[in-house]
Design an enzyme around this catalytic site. Structure first.
Site, short mmCIF file in Angstrom:
data_model
loop_
_atom_site.label_atom_id
_atom_site.label_comp_id
_atom_site.label_asym_id
_atom_site.label_seq_id
_atom_site.Cartn_x
_atom_site.Cartn_y
_atom_site.Cartn_z
N ASP A 122 0.81 -1.22 0.00
CA ASP A 122 0.00 0.00 0.00
C ASP A 122 0.84 1.27 0.00
OD1 ASP A 122 1.01 0.05 2.58
OD2 ASP A 122 -0.94 -0.15 3.55
N ARG A 123 2.15 1.13 -0.16
CA ARG A 123 3.12 2.23 -0.18
C ARG A 123 3.22 2.98 1.14
NH1 ARG A 123 6.12 3.34 -3.96
NH2 ARG A 123 6.19 5.56 -3.57
N MET A 124 2.63 2.43 2.19
CA MET A 124 2.81 2.98 3.53
C MET A 124 4.01 2.26 4.15
SD MET A 124 0.61 5.36 4.12
CE MET A 124 0.39 5.47 5.88
#
Length: 111
Positions: free
Chosen positions: A89-91
């Site tokens: 989720d690119r977190m």
């Protein structure tokens, strides 16, 4: 897919020859032979070429193995470590450690 990175920053210095030689002399014999026989990072025809070079070096030095003239070391004195763990989720998780009063200060960084 691991999606992991480590970054280290700091100063680098060449290790003195005597220290490199002392370290090399403590390495296992096969590791010493490999250091001599392998043109590290260069293309080779096949594994047999590397094994033949290893045997030639072993025959030339049946006892103590001298330090190769092209072999040495570097010492990194770190001033920062950063660890990055990717997420779908690119977190991403991102952490740094910085010197602080004789210890290390931990910080979470934005991805």
């Amino acid at each position: 897919l691991q999606q992991r990175q480590v970054r280290v920053a700091g100063s680098v210095e060449v290790v003195p020859d005597a220290e490199a030689e002392a370290y090399f002399s403590r390495r296992p014999r096969r590791s010493q032979l490999s250091a001599w026989a392998s043109p590290q990072g260069q293309p080779i025809a096949d594994r047999a070429e590397l094994e033949a070079a290893t045997e030639r070096i072993a025959e030339a030095h049946p006892e103590d193995m001298p330090l190769p003239p092209f072999w040495g070391g570097y010492r990194l004195t770190p001033t920062m470590f950063e660890f990055w763990q990717g997420r779908r989720d690119r977190m991403h998780d991102r952490f740094s450690y910085l010197p602080a009063d004789g210890s290390w200060r931990f910080e979470r960084l934005a991805p």
